[in-house]
Design a protein around this motif. Structure first.
Motif, PDB file in Angstrom:
ATOM      1  N   ALA A 132       1.161  -0.714   0.054  1.00 38.13           N
ATOM      2  CA  ALA A 132       0.036  -0.273  -0.067  1.00 38.13           C
ATOM      3  C   ALA A 132       1.144   1.054  -0.043  1.00 38.13           C
ATOM      4  N   ALA A 133       1.886   0.916   0.935  1.00 38.13           N
ATOM      5  CA  ALA A 133       3.295   2.262   1.131  1.00 38.13           C
ATOM      6  C   ALA A 133       3.646   2.691  -0.420  1.00 38.13           C
ATOM      7  N   PHE A 134       3.869   1.737  -1.053  1.00 40.71           N
ATOM      8  CA  PHE A 134       4.578   1.783  -2.435  1.00 40.71           C
ATOM      9  C   PHE A 134       3.323   2.214  -3.440  1.00 40.71           C
ATOM     10  N   ALA A 135       1.929   2.050  -3.675  1.00 38.41           N
ATOM     11  CA  ALA A 135       1.421   1.758  -4.373  1.00 38.41           C
ATOM     12  C   ALA A 135       0.983   3.537  -4.087  1.00 38.41           C
ATOM     13  N   GLY A 136       1.354   4.228  -2.566  1.00 36.83           N
ATOM     14  CA  GLY A 136       1.308   5.919  -2.693  1.00 36.83           C
ATOM     15  C   GLY A 136       2.785   6.751  -3.511  1.00 36.83           C
ATOM     16  N   VAL A 137       3.587   6.052  -3.330  1.00 37.99           N
ATOM     17  CA  VAL A 137       4.566   6.070  -3.912  1.00 37.99           C
ATOM     18  C   VAL A 137       4.591   6.294  -5.490  1.00 37.99           C
ATOM     19  N   GLY A 281      -2.008   5.064   5.445  1.00 38.22           N
ATOM     20  CA  GLY A 281      -2.620   3.374   5.962  1.00 38.22           C
ATOM     21  C   GLY A 281      -1.906   2.866   6.177  1.00 38.22           C
ATOM     22  N   GLY A 282      -0.489   2.497   5.302  1.00 36.23           N
ATOM     23  CA  GLY A 282       0.137   1.464   4.895  1.00 36.23           C
ATOM     24  C   GLY A 282       1.807   1.543   6.633  1.00 36.23           C
ATOM     25  N   CYS A 283       2.075   2.319   7.045  1.00 39.87           N
ATOM     26  CA  CYS A 283       2.181   2.375   8.505  1.00 39.87           C
ATOM     27  C   CYS A 283       1.761   2.333   9.080  1.00 39.87           C
TER      28      CYS A 283
END
Length: 301
Positions: A132-137, A281-283
């Motif tokens: 999810a966090a990488f998708a944000g990146v 959200g990923g965190c």
């Protein structure tokens, strides 16, 4: 060896604090690199950091570390030197938020390395949170892929990606090192080895520029932040697994977004906001998905 209780949630909070301190330092270093150049600021900051670390460590008259622990200190210091040089050179040419976003490949690589090198188990929520966090990146990078950023951005981007690869190794080494030595020892020997390596460069690169008096205070502040962040990371990585704490690195983007906007007038757009939501959200998903760990673990005395 001593047994140190494992506190994953507390370690996660400490790691977040370390990321925050080091993110502010990154912004300061960006300004110093622009003003003084990467070579000069890297060498003089290492000298000041060594002086500070020595003042904290040497008066304690602790025993000399074992040969195996020294090897860890030297290996991580060499990785940190290369990583820092590439990153600080890159942020002198790339907007801060975009640079931080590019480094987020590091925790994903670290998840795999932690499993391969340290034998850690990667929990499903840690994987989901990282994705999810990488998708944000990805969202952020797509939003910032603008040709008007200039020709230096490409080289800066390559340098930052290379730095991120080094940082993935660094994340795993932090856990290994934190189990073998105390935070002050780690900080001192890292500062010592990095400084020696920079002085070894002088015969090839020449003497660096001597900073004007006004810059020394800022160099000292950057050094103090580097030491504080390093101590907090050492504390956190002795109390939780690298694969779990790696996701805290994503919070750096929030700091970079605010600092880039307020200090360097780097604009924030809707892509940035959307990406930041995914990162946070990923965190949260990763922090709530910690699997059970032993209440104590062997670490260096």
């Amino acid at each position: 060896m001593n047994r140190v209780a494992q506190h994953p949630v507390k370690a996660f909070a400490v790691a977040l604090a370390a990321v925050g301190i080091l993110s502010v330092m990154d912004a300061l270093m960006k300004a110093l690199v622009i003003a003084l150049g990467i070579y000069a600021i890297s060498l003089w900051r290492s000298v000041v950091s060594l002086a500070m670390a020595s003042a904290l460590y040497l008066p304690r008259r602790l025993p000399w570390p074992s040969r195996s622990t020294l090897k860890i200190h030297v290996a991580r210091a060499a990785v940190v030197m290369i990583m820092a040089f590439l990153f600080f050179w890159g942020i002198g040419r790339v907007p801060l938020a975009q640079a931080i976003a590019l480094t987020f490949i590091a925790p994903l690589i670290a998840l795999v390395l932690a499993a391969l090198v340290l034998g850690e188990t990667i929990g499903p929520r840690s994987i989901a949170g990282s994705i999810a966090a990488f998708a944000g990146v990805v969202v952020i990078v797509l939003g910032q892929a603008r040709p008007e950023l200039g020709p230096g951005v490409l080289l800066g981007t390559v340098a930052i990606i290379a730095s991120a690869l080094c940082y993935a190794v660094n994340i795993v080494l932090m856990r290994h090192q934190a189990l073998a030595a105390k935070p002050l020892e780690i900080t001192f020997f890292q500062s010592l080895v990095v400084t020696l390596l920079w002085f070894a460069v002088i015969p090839f690169a020449g003497l660096p520029v001597w900073p004007a008096t006004v810059w020394w205070g800022w160099i000292a502040l950057a050094s103090a932040m580097s030491i504080a962040g390093g101590l907090l990371f050492a504390y956190a990585y002795a109390r939780a697994e690298a694969s779990y704490l790696a996701v805290t690195e994503y919070s750096a983007f929030l700091w970079a977004s605010v600092l880039g906007w307020t200090v360097f007038q780097e604009r924030l757009g809707p892509y940035t906001v959307a990406g930041a939501v995914l990162i946070v959200g990923g965190c949260i998903v990763a922090s709530r998905g910690k699997r059970a760990v032993p209440p104590e673990i062997e670490v260096a005395a």
